[in-house]
Design a protein around this motif. Sequence first.
Motif, mmCIF file in Angstrom:
data_model
loop_
_atom_site.group_PDB
_atom_site.id
_atom_site.type_symbol
_atom_site.label_atom_id
_atom_site.label_comp_id
_atom_site.label_asym_id
_atom_site.label_seq_id
_atom_site.Cartn_x
_atom_site.Cartn_y
_atom_site.Cartn_z
ATOM 1 N N PRO A 1 55.612 43.996 -119.330
ATOM 2 C CA PRO A 1 54.611 42.951 -119.105
ATOM 3 C C PRO A 1 55.784 41.975 -120.055
ATOM 4 O O PRO A 1 55.641 40.482 -119.449
ATOM 5 N N VAL A 2 56.161 42.129 -120.958
ATOM 6 C CA VAL A 2 57.233 41.231 -121.651
ATOM 7 C C VAL A 2 57.973 41.113 -120.890
ATOM 8 O O VAL A 2 58.739 39.788 -120.481
ATOM 9 N N SER A 3 58.670 41.504 -119.817
ATOM 10 C CA SER A 3 59.529 41.512 -118.706
ATOM 11 C C SER A 3 59.293 40.407 -118.157
ATOM 12 O O SER A 3 59.952 38.594 -117.514
ATOM 13 N N ALA A 4 58.154 40.218 -117.436
ATOM 14 C CA ALA A 4 57.596 39.419 -117.259
ATOM 15 C C ALA A 4 57.208 37.904 -117.186
ATOM 16 O O ALA A 4 57.238 37.108 -116.893
ATOM 17 N N VAL A 5 56.752 38.044 -118.300
ATOM 18 C CA VAL A 5 56.584 36.145 -118.983
ATOM 19 C C VAL A 5 57.278 36.388 -118.877
ATOM 20 O O VAL A 5 57.640 34.657 -119.536
ATOM 21 N N LEU A 6 58.914 36.770 -119.441
ATOM 22 C CA LEU A 6 59.502 36.154 -119.768
ATOM 23 C C LEU A 6 60.495 35.466 -118.387
ATOM 24 O O LEU A 6 61.027 34.104 -118.616
ATOM 25 N N TYR A 7 60.668 35.956 -117.833
ATOM 26 C CA TYR A 7 60.697 35.414 -116.459
ATOM 27 C C TYR A 7 59.729 33.964 -115.925
ATOM 28 O O TYR A 7 60.754 33.408 -115.496
ATOM 29 N N LEU A 8 58.786 34.563 -116.051
ATOM 30 C CA LEU A 8 57.713 33.435 -115.772
ATOM 31 C C LEU A 8 58.150 32.008 -116.906
ATOM 32 O O LEU A 8 57.756 31.073 -117.254
ATOM 33 N N ALA A 9 58.398 32.178 -118.127
ATOM 34 C CA ALA A 9 58.669 31.422 -119.036
ATOM 35 C C ALA A 9 59.750 30.674 -118.378
ATOM 36 O O ALA A 9 59.281 28.697 -119.034
ATOM 37 N N GLY A 10 60.667 30.836 -117.902
ATOM 38 C CA GLY A 10 61.458 29.670 -117.666
ATOM 39 C C GLY A 10 61.592 28.960 -116.228
ATOM 40 O O GLY A 10 61.962 27.694 -116.284
ATOM 41 N N ILE A 11 60.398 29.893 -115.729
ATOM 42 C CA ILE A 11 59.968 28.794 -114.629
ATOM 43 C C ILE A 11 58.259 28.278 -114.422
ATOM 44 O O ILE A 11 58.159 27.725 -113.197
ATOM 45 N N THR A 12 57.582 27.858 -115.771
ATOM 46 C CA THR A 12 56.495 27.377 -115.987
ATOM 47 C C THR A 12 56.534 26.027 -116.801
ATOM 48 O O THR A 12 57.712 26.261 -118.193
ATOM 49 N N SER A 13 55.425 25.487 -116.870
ATOM 50 C CA SER A 13 55.891 24.326 -117.802
ATOM 51 C C SER A 13 54.545 24.510 -119.506
ATOM 52 O O SER A 13 54.839 23.652 -120.255
ATOM 53 N N ARG A 14 53.549 24.701 -118.591
ATOM 54 C CA ARG A 14 51.853 24.100 -119.340
ATOM 55 C C ARG A 14 51.546 25.658 -120.029
ATOM 56 O O ARG A 14 50.370 25.898 -120.061
ATOM 57 N N ILE A 15 51.517 26.564 -118.444
ATOM 58 C CA ILE A 15 50.137 27.788 -118.763
ATOM 59 C C ILE A 15 51.057 28.693 -119.578
ATOM 60 O O ILE A 15 51.972 28.854 -120.124
ATOM 61 N N GLY A 16 49.675 28.960 -120.764
ATOM 62 C CA GLY A 16 49.869 30.039 -121.280
ATOM 63 C C GLY A 16 49.994 31.607 -120.998
ATOM 64 O O GLY A 16 50.485 31.918 -119.410
ATOM 65 N N LEU A 17 51.412 32.188 -121.813
ATOM 66 C CA LEU A 17 51.392 33.342 -121.301
ATOM 67 C C LEU A 17 51.213 35.057 -122.024
ATOM 68 O O LEU A 17 52.074 35.211 -123.206
#
Length: 459
Positions: A77-93
Amino acid sequence: MTEPLLIGAMVRTLGAYPSGWRHPGAHRDPARDAEVLRRIAAAGEAAGLDYLFFGDWLATGPDLEFRDPYLLARIDPVSAVLYLAGITSRIGLIATVNTTYADPYTTARSLASLDVLTGGRAGVNLVTGAEPRAAGNHGRDAHADNDTRYDRAEEFVTALRRLWDSWDEDAWIADAARGVLIDADRLRAANLEGAHVRVTGPLNVARPPQGRIPIVHAGTSPRSRALAATEADLALIASPTLADAVATRRGLREIAAASGRSPESLRVIAPVLPVVADTRAEAHRIVARLLALVPLAEASQVARPGFPPNRTVAALADALGVPADDPLRDADFDAAVGTAEALRLGERGAALIERVAHIAGLGIGADAVLTWRHLVAAHAVPAAFVVGDAAAVADHFETWRDEGAADGFNVLSAFQPAQFEAFVQLAAPELRRRGLLRAPDDDATTLRDRLRVTSRVDA
Ligand SMILES: Cc1cc2nc3c(=O)[nH]c(=O)nc-3n(C[C@H](O)[C@H](O)[C@H](O)COP(=O)(O)O)c2cc1C
Protein backbone atom coordinates in the motif's frame (compact mmCIF):
# COMPACT_ATOMS: atom_id res chain seq x y z
CA MET A 1 -27.89 22.03 2.95
CA THR A 2 -26.45 18.95 4.60
CA GLU A 3 -22.78 18.23 4.17
CA PRO A 4 -21.63 15.77 1.52
CA LEU A 5 -20.61 12.28 2.55
CA LEU A 6 -17.00 11.15 2.55
CA ILE A 7 -16.66 8.82 -0.38
CA GLY A 8 -13.50 6.91 -1.19
CA ALA A 9 -12.50 3.90 -3.25
CA MET A 10 -11.24 0.79 -1.49
CA VAL A 11 -8.88 -0.28 -4.23
CA ARG A 12 -8.49 -3.98 -4.94
CA THR A 13 -7.07 -4.32 -8.40
CA LEU A 14 -8.13 -7.96 -8.84
CA GLY A 15 -11.66 -7.02 -7.85
CA ALA A 16 -13.49 -7.15 -4.54
CA TYR A 17 -15.78 -10.03 -5.45
CA PRO A 18 -13.88 -13.32 -5.60
CA SER A 19 -15.03 -14.26 -9.10
CA GLY A 20 -14.68 -10.72 -10.45
CA TRP A 21 -11.33 -11.39 -12.08
CA ARG A 22 -13.04 -14.00 -14.31
CA HIS A 23 -15.51 -11.47 -15.72
CA PRO A 24 -14.83 -10.65 -19.38
CA GLY A 25 -12.49 -7.67 -19.64
CA ALA A 26 -11.49 -7.72 -15.97
CA HIS A 27 -7.92 -6.97 -14.87
CA ARG A 28 -6.34 -10.26 -13.80
CA ASP A 29 -2.58 -9.86 -14.00
CA PRO A 30 -1.00 -8.28 -10.89
CA ALA A 31 2.22 -7.73 -12.84
CA ARG A 32 0.23 -5.06 -14.70
CA ASP A 33 -1.24 -3.42 -11.61
CA ALA A 34 0.42 -0.09 -12.48
CA GLU A 35 -1.88 0.33 -15.46
CA VAL A 36 -5.10 -0.32 -13.58
CA LEU A 37 -3.99 1.78 -10.59
CA ARG A 38 -3.50 4.73 -12.94
CA ARG A 39 -6.95 4.27 -14.43
CA ILE A 40 -8.65 3.99 -11.05
CA ALA A 41 -6.81 7.04 -9.71
CA ALA A 42 -7.67 9.13 -12.76
CA ALA A 43 -11.34 8.14 -12.63
CA GLY A 44 -11.62 8.69 -8.87
CA GLU A 45 -9.98 12.08 -9.00
CA ALA A 46 -12.04 13.28 -11.97
CA ALA A 47 -15.21 12.29 -10.12
CA GLY A 48 -14.22 14.24 -7.00
CA LEU A 49 -13.92 11.25 -4.69
CA ASP A 50 -12.31 12.04 -1.37
CA TYR A 51 -9.67 9.34 -1.23
CA LEU A 52 -8.19 6.15 -2.58
CA PHE A 53 -7.77 3.55 0.15
CA PHE A 54 -5.31 0.66 0.09
CA GLY A 55 -5.59 -2.23 2.55
CA ASP A 56 -2.79 -4.62 3.41
CA TRP A 57 -2.29 -8.28 4.25
CA LEU A 58 1.08 -9.57 5.37
CA ALA A 59 1.02 -13.11 4.00
CA THR A 60 -0.27 -15.13 1.09
CA GLY A 61 -1.22 -18.73 0.34
CA PRO A 62 -3.32 -20.85 -2.01
CA ASP A 63 -6.42 -20.70 0.21
CA LEU A 64 -6.72 -17.00 -0.67
CA GLU A 65 -7.35 -17.86 -4.32
CA PHE A 66 -10.91 -18.84 -3.50
CA ARG A 67 -11.68 -16.55 -0.60
CA ASP A 68 -9.90 -13.28 -1.36
CA PRO A 69 -7.96 -13.59 -4.62
CA TYR A 70 -7.01 -9.90 -4.52
CA LEU A 71 -4.82 -10.69 -1.50
CA LEU A 72 -2.70 -13.24 -3.34
CA ALA A 73 -0.30 -10.77 -4.93
CA ARG A 74 -0.44 -7.00 -5.10
CA ILE A 75 1.52 -3.79 -4.78
CA ASP A 76 2.17 -2.92 -1.13
CA PRO A 77 0.00 0.00 0.00
CA VAL A 78 2.74 2.53 0.70
CA SER A 79 4.28 1.88 -2.72
CA ALA A 80 0.83 2.20 -4.30
CA VAL A 81 0.11 5.59 -2.74
CA LEU A 82 3.59 6.89 -3.53
CA TYR A 83 3.15 5.82 -7.13
CA LEU A 84 -0.19 7.60 -7.36
CA ALA A 85 1.07 10.68 -5.51
CA GLY A 86 2.87 11.84 -8.62
CA ILE A 87 -0.02 11.41 -11.01
CA THR A 88 -2.84 12.88 -8.93
CA SER A 89 -3.31 16.33 -7.49
CA ARG A 90 -6.45 16.48 -5.32
CA ILE A 91 -7.54 13.08 -4.10
CA GLY A 92 -6.55 11.79 -0.63
CA LEU A 93 -4.26 8.75 -0.48
CA ILE A 94 -4.69 6.35 2.44
CA ALA A 95 -2.27 3.46 3.01
CA THR A 96 -2.73 0.68 5.54
CA VAL A 97 0.02 -0.08 8.03
CA ASN A 98 -0.02 -3.06 10.37
CA THR A 99 0.98 -1.83 13.83
CA THR A 100 1.80 -5.35 15.04
CA TYR A 101 4.75 -5.62 12.67
CA ALA A 102 5.61 -2.14 11.43
CA ASP A 103 8.25 0.10 12.91
CA PRO A 104 6.73 3.42 14.11
CA TYR A 105 9.67 5.59 13.11
CA THR A 106 9.74 4.16 9.59
CA THR A 107 5.96 4.56 9.37
CA ALA A 108 5.95 8.16 10.64
CA ARG A 109 8.71 8.94 8.18
CA SER A 110 7.17 7.40 5.07
CA LEU A 111 3.73 8.90 5.79
CA ALA A 112 5.20 12.34 6.52
CA SER A 113 7.14 12.04 3.27
CA LEU A 114 3.94 11.19 1.40
CA ASP A 115 2.21 14.14 3.03
CA VAL A 116 4.99 16.54 2.00
CA LEU A 117 5.13 15.14 -1.53
CA THR A 118 1.36 15.44 -2.00
CA GLY A 119 0.78 18.78 -0.29
CA GLY A 120 -1.21 17.19 2.55
CA ARG A 121 -3.13 14.34 0.97
CA ALA A 122 -1.77 11.47 3.10
CA GLY A 123 -3.76 9.28 5.46
CA VAL A 124 -2.85 6.11 7.32
CA ASN A 125 -5.10 3.19 8.17
CA LEU A 126 -3.77 1.43 11.24
CA VAL A 127 -4.72 -2.23 11.63
CA THR A 128 -3.44 -4.83 14.05
CA GLY A 129 -3.89 -7.69 11.60
CA ALA A 130 -5.89 -10.90 11.67
CA GLU A 131 -3.57 -13.13 9.62
CA PRO A 132 -1.55 -15.56 11.78
CA ARG A 133 0.88 -16.33 8.93
CA ALA A 134 2.16 -12.76 9.14
CA ALA A 135 4.16 -13.84 12.23
CA GLY A 136 6.35 -16.22 10.25
CA ASN A 137 7.09 -13.53 7.70
CA HIS A 138 8.37 -11.17 10.38
CA GLY A 139 10.54 -13.40 12.53
CA ARG A 140 7.91 -14.02 15.21
CA ASP A 141 6.86 -17.37 16.66
CA ALA A 142 3.16 -16.48 16.75
CA HIS A 143 0.70 -13.70 15.96
CA ALA A 144 0.19 -11.72 19.19
CA ASP A 145 -3.17 -11.94 20.99
CA ASN A 146 -5.80 -9.20 20.68
CA ASP A 147 -4.86 -7.34 23.89
CA THR A 148 -1.16 -7.34 23.14
CA ARG A 149 -1.78 -6.15 19.59
CA TYR A 150 -3.96 -3.28 20.76
CA ASP A 151 -1.58 -2.34 23.58
CA ARG A 152 1.09 -1.94 20.94
CA ALA A 153 -1.28 -0.13 18.55
CA GLU A 154 -2.09 2.48 21.18
CA GLU A 155 1.59 3.16 21.81
CA PHE A 156 2.15 3.20 18.05
CA VAL A 157 -0.38 6.03 17.63
CA THR A 158 1.31 8.03 20.38
CA ALA A 159 4.67 7.50 18.69
CA LEU A 160 3.33 8.68 15.33
CA ARG A 161 1.81 11.83 16.81
CA ARG A 162 4.94 12.72 18.74
CA LEU A 163 7.13 12.14 15.70
CA TRP A 164 4.87 14.20 13.45
CA ASP A 165 5.01 16.91 16.10
CA SER A 166 8.84 16.87 16.06
CA TRP A 167 9.02 20.13 14.17
CA ASP A 168 6.94 23.14 15.12
CA GLU A 169 5.35 24.88 12.17
CA ASP A 170 7.80 27.76 12.47
CA ALA A 171 10.88 25.67 13.26
CA TRP A 172 12.24 26.00 9.74
CA ILE A 173 13.70 29.51 9.50
CA ALA A 174 15.97 29.30 6.44
CA ASP A 175 17.41 32.75 7.08
CA ALA A 176 20.14 32.79 4.47
CA ALA A 177 21.42 36.24 5.50
CA ARG A 178 22.01 35.18 9.11
CA GLY A 179 22.99 31.63 8.19
CA VAL A 180 20.30 30.17 10.45
CA LEU A 181 18.42 27.24 8.97
CA ILE A 182 16.37 26.01 11.93
CA ASP A 183 15.21 27.15 15.34
CA ALA A 184 16.56 24.34 17.48
CA ASP A 185 14.15 25.24 20.30
CA ARG A 186 11.29 24.29 18.02
CA LEU A 187 12.56 20.81 17.33
CA ARG A 188 11.65 18.22 19.94
CA ALA A 189 12.31 14.60 20.75
CA ALA A 190 9.57 11.97 20.90
CA ASN A 191 11.02 10.13 23.90
CA LEU A 192 8.43 7.41 24.12
CA GLU A 193 9.31 4.58 26.48
CA GLY A 194 6.38 2.20 26.17
CA ALA A 195 6.08 -1.48 26.90
CA HIS A 196 5.97 -2.20 23.16
CA VAL A 197 7.22 0.91 21.42
CA ARG A 198 10.35 2.87 22.20
CA VAL A 199 11.39 5.75 20.03
CA THR A 200 13.51 8.79 20.66
CA GLY A 201 12.97 11.10 17.67
CA PRO A 202 12.90 13.77 16.37
CA LEU A 203 11.65 12.80 12.92
CA ASN A 204 13.97 13.49 10.00
CA VAL A 205 11.21 14.76 7.71
CA ALA A 206 9.90 18.33 7.72
CA ARG A 207 6.59 18.94 9.46
CA PRO A 208 3.86 17.37 7.32
CA PRO A 209 1.46 19.92 5.77
CA GLN A 210 -1.41 18.36 7.71
CA GLY A 211 0.59 18.35 10.93
CA ARG A 212 -0.94 15.21 12.27
CA ILE A 213 -1.78 12.98 9.36
CA PRO A 214 -5.37 11.66 9.52
CA ILE A 215 -5.61 8.28 11.18
CA VAL A 216 -8.03 5.61 10.05
CA HIS A 217 -8.70 2.45 12.00
CA ALA A 218 -10.41 -0.76 10.89
CA GLY A 219 -11.31 -3.58 13.23
CA THR A 220 -14.20 -5.22 14.99
CA SER A 221 -13.23 -6.21 18.56
CA PRO A 222 -14.04 -4.08 21.65
CA ARG A 223 -10.39 -2.97 21.87
CA SER A 224 -10.55 -2.01 18.21
CA ARG A 225 -13.64 0.10 18.77
CA ALA A 226 -12.02 1.83 21.72
CA LEU A 227 -8.96 2.65 19.64
CA ALA A 228 -11.05 3.93 16.73
CA ALA A 229 -13.32 6.02 18.95
CA THR A 230 -10.55 7.63 20.95
CA GLU A 231 -7.75 8.00 18.40
CA ALA A 232 -8.98 7.79 14.82
CA ASP A 233 -10.35 10.43 12.48
CA LEU A 234 -12.07 7.75 10.41
CA ALA A 235 -13.43 4.45 11.70
CA LEU A 236 -14.02 1.76 9.10
CA ILE A 237 -16.83 -0.57 10.03
CA ALA A 238 -17.86 -3.86 8.46
CA SER A 239 -21.59 -3.80 9.26
CA PRO A 240 -23.59 -5.98 6.88
CA THR A 241 -26.94 -4.33 7.65
CA LEU A 242 -28.29 -0.84 8.16
CA ALA A 243 -29.40 -1.64 11.72
CA ASP A 244 -25.99 -3.02 12.63
CA ALA A 245 -24.25 0.03 11.16
CA VAL A 246 -26.55 2.42 13.08
CA ALA A 247 -25.77 0.61 16.34
CA THR A 248 -22.04 0.41 15.61
CA ARG A 249 -21.80 4.09 14.72
CA ARG A 250 -23.79 5.07 17.79
CA GLY A 251 -21.53 2.92 19.99
CA LEU A 252 -18.38 4.44 18.51
CA ARG A 253 -19.70 7.96 19.02
CA GLU A 254 -20.62 7.18 22.62
CA ILE A 255 -17.10 5.94 23.37
CA ALA A 256 -15.70 9.03 21.64
CA ALA A 257 -17.86 11.32 23.79
CA ALA A 258 -16.96 9.43 26.97
CA SER A 259 -13.28 9.94 26.15
CA GLY A 260 -13.85 13.70 26.11
CA ARG A 261 -13.91 14.07 22.37
CA SER A 262 -16.60 15.50 20.13
CA PRO A 263 -18.41 12.62 18.39
CA GLU A 264 -18.57 14.84 15.30
CA SER A 265 -14.80 14.56 14.97
CA LEU A 266 -15.06 10.83 14.29
CA ARG A 267 -16.25 9.88 10.83
CA VAL A 268 -17.70 6.42 10.46
CA ILE A 269 -17.22 4.79 7.07
CA ALA A 270 -19.19 1.77 5.84
CA PRO A 271 -18.31 -0.52 2.95
CA VAL A 272 -20.48 -0.77 -0.14
CA LEU A 273 -20.18 -2.95 -3.25
CA PRO A 274 -22.26 -1.20 -5.90
CA VAL A 275 -23.04 -2.87 -9.20
CA VAL A 276 -24.43 0.00 -11.21
CA ALA A 277 -25.52 -0.01 -14.84
CA ASP A 278 -27.81 2.04 -17.08
CA THR A 279 -30.71 -0.19 -16.11
CA ARG A 280 -31.52 -2.44 -13.21
CA ALA A 281 -31.84 -5.41 -15.59
CA GLU A 282 -28.30 -4.87 -16.86
CA ALA A 283 -26.93 -4.59 -13.30
CA HIS A 284 -28.76 -7.81 -12.42
CA ARG A 285 -27.13 -9.58 -15.35
CA ILE A 286 -23.67 -8.56 -14.11
CA VAL A 287 -24.34 -10.00 -10.64
CA ALA A 288 -25.88 -13.18 -12.10
CA ARG A 289 -22.72 -13.64 -14.14
CA LEU A 290 -20.47 -13.04 -11.13
CA LEU A 291 -22.40 -15.68 -9.17
CA ALA A 292 -22.13 -18.13 -12.07
CA LEU A 293 -18.35 -17.56 -12.19
CA VAL A 294 -17.72 -18.52 -8.54
CA PRO A 295 -15.70 -21.77 -8.65
CA LEU A 296 -17.80 -24.58 -7.17
CA ALA A 297 -16.91 -28.17 -6.28
CA GLU A 298 -16.48 -29.46 -9.79
CA ALA A 299 -13.82 -31.91 -10.96
CA SER A 300 -11.48 -29.10 -12.06
CA GLN A 301 -11.52 -27.47 -8.61
CA VAL A 302 -11.98 -29.92 -5.73
CA ALA A 303 -8.50 -31.41 -5.91
CA ARG A 304 -6.85 -28.01 -5.60
CA PRO A 305 -5.16 -26.80 -2.40
CA GLY A 306 -7.31 -24.58 -0.23
CA PHE A 307 -10.58 -25.36 -2.00
CA PRO A 308 -13.42 -24.39 0.41
CA PRO A 309 -15.58 -27.37 1.43
CA ASN A 310 -18.85 -25.41 1.44
CA ARG A 311 -19.31 -25.15 -2.32
CA THR A 312 -21.63 -28.09 -2.95
CA VAL A 313 -25.42 -28.39 -3.02
CA ALA A 314 -25.11 -30.86 -0.12
CA ALA A 315 -23.15 -28.33 1.97
CA LEU A 316 -25.81 -25.70 1.24
CA ALA A 317 -28.52 -28.19 2.24
CA ASP A 318 -26.65 -28.91 5.49
CA ALA A 319 -26.32 -25.22 6.25
CA LEU A 320 -30.06 -24.74 5.72
CA GLY A 321 -30.99 -27.77 7.84
CA VAL A 322 -32.39 -29.93 5.00
CA PRO A 323 -32.79 -33.61 6.05
CA ALA A 324 -29.88 -35.87 5.13
CA ASP A 325 -31.97 -38.11 2.87
CA ASP A 326 -33.44 -35.35 0.70
CA PRO A 327 -32.60 -36.06 -2.97
CA LEU A 328 -32.12 -32.36 -3.73
CA ARG A 329 -28.61 -32.77 -2.32
CA ASP A 330 -27.64 -34.55 -5.54
CA ALA A 331 -28.93 -31.80 -7.85
CA ASP A 332 -26.67 -30.69 -10.70
CA PHE A 333 -25.27 -27.20 -10.29
CA ASP A 334 -26.85 -26.10 -13.55
CA ALA A 335 -30.29 -27.55 -12.87
CA ALA A 336 -33.08 -25.08 -12.18
CA VAL A 337 -34.26 -24.87 -8.57
CA GLY A 338 -37.84 -26.16 -8.52
CA THR A 339 -40.75 -24.84 -6.45
CA ALA A 340 -41.05 -28.00 -4.37
CA GLU A 341 -37.30 -28.07 -3.71
CA ALA A 342 -37.32 -24.40 -2.72
CA LEU A 343 -40.00 -25.12 -0.12
CA ARG A 344 -37.82 -27.83 1.40
CA LEU A 345 -35.00 -25.30 1.93
CA GLY A 346 -37.02 -23.75 4.74
CA GLU A 347 -37.15 -20.16 5.90
CA ARG A 348 -33.46 -19.49 5.54
CA GLY A 349 -33.59 -20.95 2.06
CA ALA A 350 -36.47 -18.63 1.22
CA ALA A 351 -34.46 -15.65 2.47
CA LEU A 352 -31.49 -16.70 0.33
CA ILE A 353 -33.72 -17.12 -2.74
CA GLU A 354 -35.21 -13.69 -2.12
CA ARG A 355 -31.76 -12.18 -1.82
CA VAL A 356 -30.63 -13.71 -5.11
CA ALA A 357 -33.79 -12.38 -6.77
CA HIS A 358 -33.01 -8.95 -5.35
CA ILE A 359 -29.34 -8.78 -6.40
CA ALA A 360 -29.38 -10.85 -9.59
CA GLY A 361 -32.99 -10.81 -10.82
CA LEU A 362 -33.08 -14.62 -10.84
CA GLY A 363 -36.15 -16.58 -9.80
CA ILE A 364 -37.98 -19.85 -9.89
CA GLY A 365 -39.88 -20.03 -13.16
CA ALA A 366 -38.64 -16.55 -14.10
CA ASP A 367 -37.11 -15.59 -17.45
CA ALA A 368 -33.74 -15.49 -15.73
CA VAL A 369 -33.71 -18.96 -14.22
CA LEU A 370 -32.36 -19.56 -10.73
CA THR A 371 -30.03 -22.58 -10.66
CA TRP A 372 -28.32 -24.37 -7.80
CA ARG A 373 -25.07 -22.80 -8.97
CA HIS A 374 -26.40 -19.33 -8.17
CA LEU A 375 -27.73 -20.38 -4.79
CA VAL A 376 -24.58 -22.21 -3.68
CA ALA A 377 -22.40 -19.29 -4.83
CA ALA A 378 -24.55 -16.62 -3.14
CA HIS A 379 -24.47 -18.60 0.08
CA ALA A 380 -20.75 -19.44 0.02
CA VAL A 381 -19.57 -15.97 -1.07
CA PRO A 382 -21.79 -13.34 0.55
CA ALA A 383 -21.21 -9.71 -0.41
CA ALA A 384 -22.66 -6.27 0.36
CA PHE A 385 -23.98 -5.80 -3.20
CA VAL A 386 -26.08 -2.74 -3.94
CA VAL A 387 -27.47 -3.36 -7.40
CA GLY A 388 -29.33 -1.14 -9.83
CA ASP A 389 -29.22 2.08 -11.77
CA ALA A 390 -27.63 5.29 -10.50
CA ALA A 391 -30.75 6.31 -8.57
CA ALA A 392 -30.94 2.97 -6.75
CA VAL A 393 -27.30 3.17 -5.70
CA ALA A 394 -27.66 6.81 -4.60
CA ASP A 395 -30.78 5.83 -2.61
CA HIS A 396 -28.64 3.41 -0.61
CA PHE A 397 -26.09 6.10 0.23
CA GLU A 398 -28.81 8.57 1.13
CA THR A 399 -30.76 6.16 3.31
CA TRP A 400 -27.70 5.11 5.28
CA ARG A 401 -26.76 8.77 5.79
CA ASP A 402 -30.29 9.77 6.84
CA GLU A 403 -30.60 6.86 9.26
CA GLY A 404 -27.31 7.71 10.95
CA ALA A 405 -25.57 4.56 9.74
CA ALA A 406 -22.51 6.18 8.18
CA ASP A 407 -20.69 9.44 7.50
CA GLY A 408 -19.26 8.01 4.34
CA PHE A 409 -18.53 4.96 2.23
CA ASN A 410 -15.65 2.89 1.00
CA VAL A 411 -16.67 1.91 -2.50
CA LEU A 412 -15.62 -1.59 -3.49
CA SER A 413 -15.69 -2.74 -7.11
CA ALA A 414 -16.47 -6.33 -8.06
CA PHE A 415 -13.91 -6.20 -10.87
CA GLN A 416 -11.58 -3.59 -12.27
CA PRO A 417 -11.46 -1.18 -13.86
CA ALA A 418 -14.90 -1.39 -15.52
CA GLN A 419 -16.96 -1.57 -12.34
CA PHE A 420 -15.22 1.37 -10.69
CA GLU A 421 -15.53 3.37 -13.89
CA ALA A 422 -19.24 2.52 -14.06
CA PHE A 423 -19.61 3.80 -10.50
CA VAL A 424 -17.91 7.12 -11.21
CA GLN A 425 -19.61 7.63 -14.57
CA LEU A 426 -23.14 6.67 -13.55
CA ALA A 427 -23.51 6.91 -9.76
CA ALA A 428 -21.15 9.79 -8.96
CA PRO A 429 -23.12 12.44 -10.94
CA GLU A 430 -26.34 11.35 -9.23
CA LEU A 431 -24.67 11.47 -5.81
CA ARG A 432 -23.39 14.94 -6.58
CA ARG A 433 -26.81 16.08 -7.79
CA ARG A 434 -28.22 15.05 -4.41
CA GLY A 435 -25.46 16.83 -2.50
CA LEU A 436 -23.99 13.54 -1.28
CA LEU A 437 -20.64 13.91 -3.08
CA ARG A 438 -18.46 17.00 -3.36
CA ALA A 439 -17.89 18.76 -6.65
CA PRO A 440 -14.56 17.71 -8.22
CA ASP A 441 -13.33 21.31 -8.08
CA ASP A 442 -14.19 21.74 -4.40
CA ASP A 443 -11.57 23.90 -2.72
CA ALA A 444 -10.54 21.31 -0.10
CA THR A 445 -6.84 20.80 -0.66
CA THR A 446 -5.75 18.50 2.14
CA LEU A 447 -7.26 15.20 3.22
CA ARG A 448 -7.98 16.75 6.62
CA ASP A 449 -9.94 19.55 4.90
CA ARG A 450 -12.01 16.90 3.19
CA LEU A 451 -12.65 15.09 6.45
CA ARG A 452 -13.73 18.39 8.00
CA VAL A 453 -12.16 17.40 11.31
CA THR A 454 -9.46 19.18 13.19
CA SER A 455 -6.42 17.42 14.51
CA ARG A 456 -6.63 15.57 17.83
CA VAL A 457 -4.93 17.57 20.52
CA ASP A 458 -2.99 15.50 23.01
CA ALA A 459 0.52 14.26 23.54
C1 LIG B 1 -13.46 -2.39 6.89
C2 LIG B 1 -12.28 -3.15 7.41
C3 LIG B 1 -11.09 -3.14 6.68
C4 LIG B 1 -9.97 -3.85 7.14
N1 LIG B 1 -8.82 -3.82 6.41
C5 LIG B 1 -7.75 -4.53 6.85
C6 LIG B 1 -6.53 -4.55 6.12
O1 LIG B 1 -6.41 -3.94 5.07
N2 LIG B 1 -5.51 -5.29 6.61
C7 LIG B 1 -5.60 -6.01 7.76
O2 LIG B 1 -4.63 -6.64 8.16
N3 LIG B 1 -6.75 -6.03 8.46
C8 LIG B 1 -7.80 -5.31 8.03
N4 LIG B 1 -8.96 -5.32 8.75
C9 LIG B 1 -9.01 -6.26 9.87
C10 LIG B 1 -8.77 -5.64 11.16
O3 LIG B 1 -7.47 -5.16 11.21
C11 LIG B 1 -8.96 -6.62 12.30
O4 LIG B 1 -7.78 -7.30 12.54
C12 LIG B 1 -10.02 -7.67 12.15
O5 LIG B 1 -11.22 -7.07 11.79
C13 LIG B 1 -10.18 -8.40 13.48
O6 LIG B 1 -10.66 -7.50 14.40
P1 LIG B 1 -9.83 -7.00 15.64
O7 LIG B 1 -8.50 -6.53 15.17
O8 LIG B 1 -10.65 -5.93 16.17
O9 LIG B 1 -9.67 -8.19 16.53
C14 LIG B 1 -10.06 -4.60 8.34
C15 LIG B 1 -11.25 -4.59 9.07
C16 LIG B 1 -12.35 -3.87 8.64
C17 LIG B 1 -13.58 -3.88 9.48
